[in-house]
Design an enzyme around this catalytic site. Structure first.
Site, PDB file in Angstrom:
ATOM      1  N   HIS A 183       0.880  -1.142   0.122  1.00 50.26           N
ATOM      2  CA  HIS A 183       0.151   0.104  -0.022  1.00 50.26           C
ATOM      3  C   HIS A 183       0.703   1.293  -0.153  1.00 50.26           C
ATOM      4  O   HIS A 183       2.088   1.294   0.466  1.00 50.26           O
ATOM      5  CB  HIS A 183      -0.885   0.157   1.192  1.00 50.26           C
ATOM      6  CG  HIS A 183      -1.943  -0.975   1.098  1.00 50.26           C
ATOM      7  ND1 HIS A 183      -3.238  -0.736   1.714  1.00 50.26           N
ATOM      8  CD2 HIS A 183      -2.385  -2.044   0.570  1.00 50.26           C
ATOM      9  CE1 HIS A 183      -3.957  -1.753   1.760  1.00 50.26           C
ATOM     10  NE2 HIS A 183      -3.454  -2.643   0.586  1.00 50.26           N
ATOM     11  N   GLU A 188       0.689   3.878   1.887  1.00 47.93           N
ATOM     12  CA  GLU A 188       1.044   4.051   3.323  1.00 47.93           C
ATOM     13  C   GLU A 188       2.064   3.712   3.716  1.00 47.93           C
ATOM     14  O   GLU A 188       2.986   3.736   4.684  1.00 47.93           O
ATOM     15  CB  GLU A 188      -0.399   4.061   4.267  1.00 47.93           C
ATOM     16  CG  GLU A 188      -1.584   4.673   3.688  1.00 47.93           C
ATOM     17  CD  GLU A 188      -2.422   3.628   2.915  1.00 47.93           C
ATOM     18  OE1 GLU A 188      -1.880   3.275   1.656  1.00 47.93           O
ATOM     19  OE2 GLU A 188      -3.582   3.184   3.374  1.00 47.93           O
TER      20      GLU A 188
END
Ligand SMILES: O=c1ccn([C@H]2C[C@H](O)[C@@H](COP(=O)(O)O)O2)c(=O)[nH]1
Length: 371
Positions: A239, A241
């Site tokens: 991801h 993040e």
């Protein structure tokens, strides 16, 4: 301030110009420029191209408001260099434009003009050829069709409320959007950035296959291609993040995360777990015992605050008989989830409030041209 106006023919642009003049004190830029230039000494004009010189007038009179028509991409490029400039496009649906064309021709009783749709179409095609590119990069577009003057007034007032300089949060979100354009994952496009002390961009993250293996977009990920079931175990992609935290490492501490999508719940859980272990380790300076000069220096307080919020959240969840109203529960959950300093990182997710084209007008943003 200087508004550049571009418009499609027969779109009733004069109504917009009148409103800008009468309701918002805009002056005709060309007329004012001619007057202003007449006062200049020759050496002040020398070697200056017109848009540059006209911008000189706008800067010297930065409290006044001017409008000019933008006719070419070249001049637009010059005006774009200034933060005082914005481009407004005026457009309309085809049928009212056709009606305007018919009316114009009838009023003027022009000879040799057949009042038929094919003639009108030819006009429109010629106009589009010239204007298409300029219209497509306008900061704002006003559509005049079937609008009363009051409705137009409202629309223009709304546009003029936008600050010329981008707001800090919009600007960081814009950087997150740009970052998302580097994704190598075919399932969706996500980008985020970590910002320290409100100014320093520490790292950028986008989703995709880890470095040194083939990219998802080249067919490497079975889950994203839809061959394997949904679920993280079947997906090779990281991801955005996760990537940004991996890249930033210890520098992530005290940062704000700007993300184009709601930040991954796992990250929140990881942050929560880190917080708990920090508190349990009773480390007075937080993880690693490091003191820093960031705004989250007082991490102990922040950890306590976050724990208090989490405890409230847990109490709410664990005691259904407390009959806490849904609304209050939701508010408490939201508060624990975002917006507050979440232990070490505050999360600024992409919310429906932040509509892309309201937030990120093209104004002064570099345009990628692949020519
Ligand atoms: O600034 C960066 C650079 C890289 N990443 C991540 C995204 C991918 O998972 C890998 C590899 O990226 P490539 O662009 O294919 O080299 O590294 C990132 O998040 N932010």
């Amino acid at each position: 301030m200087l508004i550049g106006i571009t418009y499609t023919i027969y779109s009733d642009k004069d109504r917009v110009i009148e409103l800008l003049k009468n309701d918002h004190n805009f002056e005709d830029g060309e007329t004012e420029f001619t007057k202003w230039k007449a006062e200049l000494k020759d050496e002040e004009k020398r070697d200056k191209k017109n848009p540059e010189l006209l911008l000189g007038m706008v800067k010297m009179n930065y409290e006044r408001k001017y409008m000019i028509e933008i006719k070419t991409e070249e001049e637009l490029h010059e005006y774009r260099k200034s933060i005082l400039f914005l481009l407004l496009a005026v457009d309309s649906a085809l049928s009212p434009r056709y009606e305007n064309w018919v009316r114009d021709n009838r009023n003027n009783q022009k000879e040799n003009v057949k009042i038929d749709v094919s003639e009108f179409m030819k006009k429109i095609d010629n106009d589009n050829k010239e204007k298409y590119k300029i219209m497509s990069v306008a900061d704002f577009t006003v559509s005049t069709d079937h609008k009363s003057n009051d409705e137009l007034k409202q629309e223009i007032s709304k546009i003029l409320k936008n600050p010329l300089r981008s707001l800090k949060e919009d600007y960081f979100m814009y950087l997150a959007e740009v970052t998302a354009s580097r994704t190598n994952c075919m399932s969706r496009k996500v980008g985020c950035i970590l910002v320290k002390d409100d100014y320093r961009v520490i790292a950028t993250g986008y989703n995709g296959a880890p470095k040194y293996i083939d990219n998802c977009i080249d067919g490497r990920c079975e889950r994203c291609k839809g061959i394997k079931e949904e679920g993280r175990d079947n997906c090779i992609c990281l991801h955005a993040e996760e990537n940004v935290l991996l890249i930033a490492g210890r520098e992530a501490e005290g940062c704000t995360l700007y993300c184009t999508t709601e930040a991954n719940k796992n990250i929140e859980k990881e942050e929560e777990a880190k917080r708990e272990s920090n508190t349990k380790n009773d480390n007075p300076k937080g993880k690693g015992g490091e003191a820093s000069n960031t705004k989250n220096d007082n991490s102990e307080d922040k950890i306590e605050e976050a724990n208090r919020e989490n405890n409230t959240k847990n109490e709410i969840e664990n005691n259904p008989e407390d009959k806490i109203e849904d609304k209050a529960r939701k508010e408490a959950e939201d508060k624990a989830k975002v917006g507050t300093v979440n232990g070490k990182i505050s999360l600024i997710p992409y919310t429906p409030k932040t509509k892309r084209f309201e937030l990120y007008p093209f104004r002064n943003m570099p345009h990628a041209t692949h020519e």
